[in-house]
Every structure is written in structure tokens, then in C-alpha cells.
Design an enzyme around this catalytic site. Structure first.
Site, PDB file in Angstrom:
ATOM      1  N   ASN A   1     -32.702  -4.138  35.903  1.00  0.00           N
ATOM      2  CA  ASN A   1     -31.364  -4.035  35.301  1.00  0.00           C
ATOM      3  C   ASN A   1     -30.456  -5.106  35.889  1.00  0.00           C
ATOM      4  O   ASN A   1     -30.892  -5.923  36.694  1.00  0.00           O
ATOM      5  CB  ASN A   1     -30.799  -2.625  35.499  1.00  0.00           C
ATOM      6  CG  ASN A   1     -30.691  -2.284  36.969  1.00  0.00           C
ATOM      7  OD1 ASN A   1     -29.948  -2.914  37.711  1.00  0.00           O
ATOM      8  ND2 ASN A   1     -31.475  -1.301  37.412  1.00  0.00           N
TER       9      ASN A   1
ATOM     10  N   ASP B   1     -34.523   4.640  35.795  1.00  0.00           N
ATOM     11  CA  ASP B   1     -34.755   6.057  35.492  1.00  0.00           C
ATOM     12  C   ASP B   1     -36.172   6.290  34.975  1.00  0.00           C
ATOM     13  O   ASP B   1     -36.681   7.408  35.014  1.00  0.00           O
ATOM     14  CB  ASP B   1     -33.752   6.545  34.445  1.00  0.00           C
ATOM     15  CG  ASP B   1     -32.349   6.655  35.044  1.00  0.00           C
ATOM     16  OD1 ASP B   1     -32.245   7.126  36.186  1.00  0.00           O
ATOM     17  OD2 ASP B   1     -31.377   6.247  34.383  1.00  0.00           O
TER      18      ASP B   1
ATOM     19  N   LYS C   1     -52.719  -9.657  33.132  1.00  0.00           N
ATOM     20  CA  LYS C   1     -51.623  -9.868  32.167  1.00  0.00           C
ATOM     21  C   LYS C   1     -52.016  -9.301  30.793  1.00  0.00           C
ATOM     22  O   LYS C   1     -53.111  -9.588  30.296  1.00  0.00           O
ATOM     23  CB  LYS C   1     -51.350 -11.368  32.049  1.00  0.00           C
ATOM     24  CG  LYS C   1     -50.205 -11.694  31.139  1.00  0.00           C
ATOM     25  CD  LYS C   1     -50.019 -13.187  31.001  1.00  0.00           C
ATOM     26  CE  LYS C   1     -49.068 -13.467  29.850  1.00  0.00           C
ATOM     27  NZ  LYS C   1     -49.125 -14.843  29.420  1.00  0.00           N
TER      28      LYS C   1
ATOM     29  N   PHE D   1     -22.788   6.693  43.296  1.00  0.00           N
ATOM     30  CA  PHE D   1     -22.035   5.884  42.344  1.00  0.00           C
ATOM     31  C   PHE D   1     -22.386   6.365  40.940  1.00  0.00           C
ATOM     32  O   PHE D   1     -23.468   6.924  40.732  1.00  0.00           O
ATOM     33  CB  PHE D   1     -22.421   4.405  42.484  1.00  0.00           C
ATOM     34  CG  PHE D   1     -21.388   3.595  43.208  1.00  0.00           C
ATOM     35  CD1 PHE D   1     -21.234   3.704  44.576  1.00  0.00           C
ATOM     36  CD2 PHE D   1     -20.570   2.706  42.513  1.00  0.00           C
ATOM     37  CE1 PHE D   1     -20.283   2.963  45.246  1.00  0.00           C
ATOM     38  CE2 PHE D   1     -19.619   1.956  43.163  1.00  0.00           C
ATOM     39  CZ  PHE D   1     -19.467   2.075  44.534  1.00  0.00           C
TER      40      PHE D   1
ATOM     41  N   LYS E   1     -25.814  16.832  41.497  1.00  0.00           N
ATOM     42  CA  LYS E   1     -26.589  16.232  42.599  1.00  0.00           C
ATOM     43  C   LYS E   1     -26.101  16.697  43.977  1.00  0.00           C
ATOM     44  O   LYS E   1     -26.525  16.155  44.991  1.00  0.00           O
ATOM     45  CB  LYS E   1     -26.552  14.708  42.486  1.00  0.00           C
ATOM     46  CG  LYS E   1     -27.109  14.195  41.145  1.00  0.00           C
ATOM     47  CD  LYS E   1     -27.312  12.688  41.109  1.00  0.00           C
ATOM     48  CE  LYS E   1     -27.767  12.258  39.708  1.00  0.00           C
ATOM     49  NZ  LYS E   1     -28.278  10.888  39.644  1.00  0.00           N
TER      50      LYS E   1
HETATM   51  O1  PMT Z   1     -25.033  -4.491  42.217  1.00  0.00           O
HETATM   52  P1  PMT Z   1     -23.794  -5.006  41.513  1.00  0.00           P
HETATM   53  O2  PMT Z   1     -24.101  -6.142  40.576  1.00  0.00           O
HETATM   54  O3  PMT Z   1     -22.676  -5.344  42.483  1.00  0.00           O
HETATM   55  O4  PMT Z   1     -23.259  -3.854  40.572  1.00  0.00           O
HETATM   56  C1  PMT Z   1     -22.719  -2.686  41.114  1.00  0.00           C
HETATM   57  C2  PMT Z   1     -23.153  -1.444  40.304  1.00  0.00           C
HETATM   58  C3  PMT Z   1     -22.582  -1.500  38.901  1.00  0.00           C
HETATM   59  C4  PMT Z   1     -24.683  -1.348  40.257  1.00  0.00           C
HETATM   60  C5  PMT Z   1     -22.573  -0.209  41.085  1.00  0.00           C
HETATM   61  O5  PMT Z   1     -21.179  -0.321  41.117  1.00  0.00           O
HETATM   62  C6  PMT Z   1     -22.970   1.100  40.425  1.00  0.00           C
HETATM   63  O6  PMT Z   1     -22.327   1.595  39.531  1.00  0.00           O
HETATM   64  N1  PMT Z   1     -24.095   1.691  40.901  1.00  0.00           N
HETATM   65  C7  PMT Z   1     -24.720   2.891  40.330  1.00  0.00           C
HETATM   66  C8  PMT Z   1     -25.581   2.494  39.167  1.00  0.00           C
HETATM   67  C9  PMT Z   1     -26.314   3.666  38.548  1.00  0.00           C
HETATM   68  O7  PMT Z   1     -27.512   3.661  38.536  1.00  0.00           O
HETATM   69  O8  PMT Z   1     -25.564   4.628  38.131  1.00  0.00           O
HETATM   70  P2  PMT Z   1     -26.107   6.013  37.463  1.00  0.00           P
HETATM   71  O9  PMT Z   1     -24.886   6.643  36.916  1.00  0.00           O
HETATM   72  O10 PMT Z   1     -27.247   5.703  36.536  1.00  0.00           O
HETATM   73  O11 PMT Z   1     -26.689   6.808  38.679  1.00  0.00           O
HETATM   74  C10 PMT Z   1     -25.888   7.727  39.409  1.00  0.00           C
HETATM   75  C11 PMT Z   1     -26.303   7.734  40.872  1.00  0.00           C
HETATM   76  O12 PMT Z   1     -27.641   8.233  40.970  1.00  0.00           O
HETATM   77  C12 PMT Z   1     -26.289   6.396  41.547  1.00  0.00           C
HETATM   78  O13 PMT Z   1     -25.772   6.546  42.855  1.00  0.00           O
HETATM   79  C13 PMT Z   1     -27.754   6.001  41.589  1.00  0.00           C
HETATM   80  O14 PMT Z   1     -28.043   5.189  42.749  1.00  0.00           O
HETATM   81  C14 PMT Z   1     -28.455   7.359  41.681  1.00  0.00           C
HETATM   82  N2  PMT Z   1     -29.817   7.380  41.118  1.00  0.00           N
HETATM   83  C15 PMT Z   1     -30.022   7.164  39.783  1.00  0.00           C
HETATM   84  C16 PMT Z   1     -31.316   7.240  39.275  1.00  0.00           C
HETATM   85  C17 PMT Z   1     -32.386   7.527  40.158  1.00  0.00           C
HETATM   86  N3  PMT Z   1     -33.651   7.593  39.711  1.00  0.00           N
HETATM   87  N4  PMT Z   1     -32.153   7.741  41.447  1.00  0.00           N
HETATM   88  C18 PMT Z   1     -30.891   7.678  41.950  1.00  0.00           C
HETATM   89  O15 PMT Z   1     -30.671   7.856  43.152  1.00  0.00           O
END
Ligand code: PMT
Length: 402
Positions: A209, A279, A289, A323, A341
Site C-alpha cells: 500500500n 488485511d 514467476k 491509527f 480492538k
Molecule cells: O506511512 P505514511 O506514508 O506516513 O502514512 C501514514 C498512515 C496514513 C499510514 C498513518 O497515518 C495511518 O493512518 N496508519 C494506519 C493505517 C491503517 O492501516 O489503518 P486501518 O484503519 O486500516 O487500521 C486500523 C489500525 O489497525 C491501525 O493501527 C493498523 O496498524 C491496525 N491493523 C490493521 C490491520 C491489521 N491486519 N493489523 C493491524 O494491526
């Protein structure tokens, strides 16, 4: 903040060296133990005897003047220092320190010390604006050194502009303020995840991503500067971090990030999970390949583990901050994630907005804690956003203790 602190004061060769005498006197009056190191050029301006009398300690001028056979003077001084201050700092000295040169008593001591280093430059305005000097200062800042900006005004060389050594009392005030701030997270262990993950399909293809890691690295740097011991679990990014308080663990896949986060979690006080974790990952990973076939193709994707949720299930004493990258109903969605969570806080960014979220140097977020109290942090550099979020976490930790 300076009472009973061991201060190594480095004096380099500029006309402002005379102000370092006043600085020495003021530091001693505030209860600091001061040992002065002078460069050869500094001794062209002021005599070591002046600093000896003011600091009531011998002055160090020569790496090879080893008076005590039991110790190596520059290592002993480096270890003795709680704080190092350089005032005035010339362009030459800044260049040497930025490039790791150790060819006199001052630079060898600085390369050996673990103490925080405060640098107060003084030089001609054009020298101060020179790109080489600016680049050296940026390098030193990135390594966790702290600059006390010179004042603008009449300079001894006749020019008017920025380059005059800050007044001794202001230098002391800046250092004291910074030390106070820098101790905000002392004794705390912080675990931060940053960047994207990569989920392999075959030897040449993977799913990932847009995360650059900048937000997570900004957290790591800010937390280290506030005194925390930082473990940074990083997906594949094109960034470097130099701060001595940061231990970086490189991972590639969501599964590797899961393992690393769980490994460090039990001994962690605060977790900030900025990483954009995949995810889904391909169900099958091919050793060779994949060849192009006629017609469309379908890849079966399976769910990865939700790392944050699994940490929420295991949480004991830890403060867990996640986040949320959202494009619609961002507050409601973030609160949903906070509750699902088992988080202590969630930081939501609306990644559809200009300058917010992925890849850029800025962000704007809303910090929401367990009591659903919202704090808006408007558009600012990712480092500023990280600092503000960390201060809110410290506030909420204290409220939790109360
Ligand atoms: O890295 P940069 O370019 O500076 O960009 C910053 C950012 C946009 C990546 C950052 O600010 C941000 O928003 N990070 C969270 C991205 C994300 O995956 O968000 P989410 O809403 O999909 O996930 C929610 C939370 O669950 C996040 O803390 C994520 O780390 C966590 N997660 C998600 C999926 C997974 N399988 N395991 C997780 O721990």
C-alpha cells in the site's frame, strides 16, 4: 534543571567566546558542575585561565595532555557529562561533528559521549546561511542534537543579520526547557509500528500500500527525543533513523510484523501502531514467476491477523494507541475500531484530505481516548503531530494513574 548536573562546555574559536565566560559563571551559579574544553582557535580569543577561575575546574585543551595515567581524559569527560553545551559553535566545528571527525579534545569527547548535546552557533550571516552549514546542522538535528538559534543583529564582522550568539541566560533557559520536555517519557518503553507490509505472490510480485513510514518514523524520533526507549518495527520503507534511543526491527509481511510486535509487547509501556498492515494476503505463494495465461486470472486472498486487535486482547498494563486511515464517517469508524480492538486511544486521519495521511510530510488527525474525548490536531509536520499525540498519551496515562 541544571542543579547538580555535570556540564561539559565546549568553546570554539569565534569572537563570541568571551560570552562563554558569562555562560560558565551563570551555570556555576545555578548549581551546575562545569568543565570547559577549548579548541586551539578559542584560545586565540580567551585564556583558559579565565574559564578555570570561573568553573573552578581545570580546562581541557589537548587530547594528548593525559595528566592521570589511570584514565583517558576525553573518555572520562564524555562519561562524566550529563549535558554537553557548545557555545559558541563555529561553522568549522559544526562541519567536523556532522562528519564524525575527532581530531582534538572537543571533537573526540563529543564522539564518545552519550549525553545530550546542545549547540549554540555564532558566525557571519552568510556562513550561517551557507548550504553546507545548513546541511551539517540538519544532519546533527536528525541525530538528536539540539540547536539554540543565533540572534539577528549587528555582528562583530560588520554585517547585520542572523549569527550572533544567543545571550547566556537565554541559552540556559532553552536548555532547561528542553531538558524538562526531554524527560517527559524518560523510563518509558515505546513500541511503534511503521510503514506498509508486503504480501508476496511470486518472486517478482507482491501486494502492498501507499504507506511511506514517515508517520511512524516521526513518532519514533519524537518519542526518543522525549526520553523514551523506542522499538520501531518497520515495514519496508526508504527511511533511516539515527537516534541512539531507537532500536529498529525490519519486517516485510503482516505475519512478521505480528511476531515482532508480540515479541516486544510484554515489556512495553506504550504502543503506537501507525503501520498500514495488509488485511489480506495471497493464499498461495508461488516459487516461480507466474506465467501470463490467456484470459483473466483470479487470485484467492485470505485474511491476515489483526495485530492491533490481538494486542488489545493481551493488553495488561500497556497503553495501546492505534491509527485509523479513513475516507468517510471517519470519527464514527475510528470509535468503532477503538472499542472493537480494546484500545486506549485512536488517532484518525481522513486520508482523502490534501496534505493528510499517506506519503507526505504533513498530517492532520483527531486523537480520541477511551472516554471518547476528542482533540483535533490541525495540519502540521508529521513530527509535530507525533509530539502532540505523545503529550496527549502522557496526559491520559497520568489520568489513568490518578
Ligand atoms: O506511512 P505514511 O506514508 O506516513 O502514512 C501514514 C498512515 C496514513 C499510514 C498513518 O497515518 C495511518 O493512518 N496508519 C494506519 C493505517 C491503517 O492501516 O489503518 P486501518 O484503519 O486500516 O487500521 C486500523 C489500525 O489497525 C491501525 O493501527 C493498523 O496498524 C491496525 N491493523 C490493521 C490491520 C491489521 N491486519 N493489523 C493491524 O494491526
Amino acid at each position: 534543571m541544571l542543579d547538580n548536573k555535570n556540564v561539559v562546555l565546549g568553546v570554539t574559536g569565534g569572537i563570541a567566546a568571551y560570552k562563554a565566560c558569562d555562560l560558565t559563571s551563570k551555570l556555576v551559579q545555578q548549581g551546575a558542575h562545569v568543565k570547559v574544553i577549548m579548541t586551539n582557535s578559542a584560545m586565540e580569543f580567551v585564556s583558559p585561565l579565565t574559564f578555570q577561575a570561573l568553573s573552578r575546574n581545570p580546562v581541557y585543551t589537548d587530547t594528548f595532555d593525559e595528566k592521570d595515567p589511570e584514565n583517558i581524559a576525553h573518555i572520562e569527560l564524555a562519561d562524566w557529562a550529563h549535558i554537553v553545551m557548545i557555545a559558541p559553535a563555529t561553522a568549522n566545528f559544526i562541519g567536523k561533528l556532522a562528519n564524525g571527525i575527532g581530531n582534538d579534545m572537543l571533537t573526540t569527547t563529543l564522539l564518545a559521549t552519550k549525553a545530550p548535546i546542545y549547540i549554540a552557533p555564532a558566525m557571519n550571516v552568510n556562513m550561517y546561511d551557507h548550504p553546507a552549514v545548513k546541511q551539517n546542522m540538519n544532519t546533527l538535528t536528525e541525530r538528536g542534537n539540539y540547536f539554540i538559534e543565533p540572534q539577528a543583529g549587528y555582528l562583530a564582522c560588520g554585517w547585520i543579520g542572523k549569527g550572533r550568539l544567543e545571550e547566556p541566560q537565554s541559552i540556559i533557559d532553552s536548555v532547561s526547557k528542553h531538558l524538562q520536555q526531554a524527560s517527559l517519557l524518560v523510563g518509558k518503553k515505546i513500541l511503534i509500528s511503521a510503514g506498509p507490509t508486503r504480501e508476496k505472490v511470486d518472486p517478482v510480485r507482491f501486494f502492498t500500500n501507499r504507506s511511506s513510514g514517515k508517520m511512524g518514523y516521526a513518532f519514533a524520533e519524537a518519542a526518543a527525543q522525549l526520553g523514551a526507549e523506542v522499538t520501531l518495527v518497520s515495514g519496508p520503507v526508504d527511511l533511516v533513523i539515527h537516534h541512539p534511543n531507537v532500536q529498529r526491527i525490519d519486517v516485510t509481511t503482516a505475519e512478521e510484523m505480528y511476531q515482532a510486535m508480540h515479541h516486544y509487547f510484554p515489556k512495553t509501556d506504550i504502543v503506537v501502531k501507525t503501520a498500514a498492515v495488509a488485511d489480506y494476503r495471497p493464499k498461495n505463494v508461488y516459487d516461480e514467476k507466474m506465467k501470463k495465461q490467456p484470459g483473466d486470472m483470479h487470485l484467492e486472498m485470505i485474511r491476515t491477523k489483526d495485530i492491533l486487535q490481538s494486542l488489545g486482547e493481551e493488553k495488561q498494563h500497556q497503553f495501546l494507541a492505534g491509527f485509523a486511515a479513513e475516507t468517510e464517517n471517519h470519527i464514527e469508524s475510528a470509535i468503532g475500531k477503538l472499542e472493537k480492538k480494546n484500545l486506549d486511544a485512536i488517532i484518525v486521519n481522513n486520508v482523502k484530505m490534501d496534505g493528510v495521511g499517506f506519503a507526505g510530510d504533513t498530517n492532520a488527525v483527531t486523537y480520541i481516548n477511551k472516554t471518547l474525548d476528542h482533540t483535533e490536531i490541525p495540519l502540521a509536520s508529521k513530527k509535530d503531530v507525533a509530539e502532540q499525540v505523545l503529550k496527549l498519551i502522557v496526559r491520559d496515562l497520568k489520568q489513568g494513574d490518578a
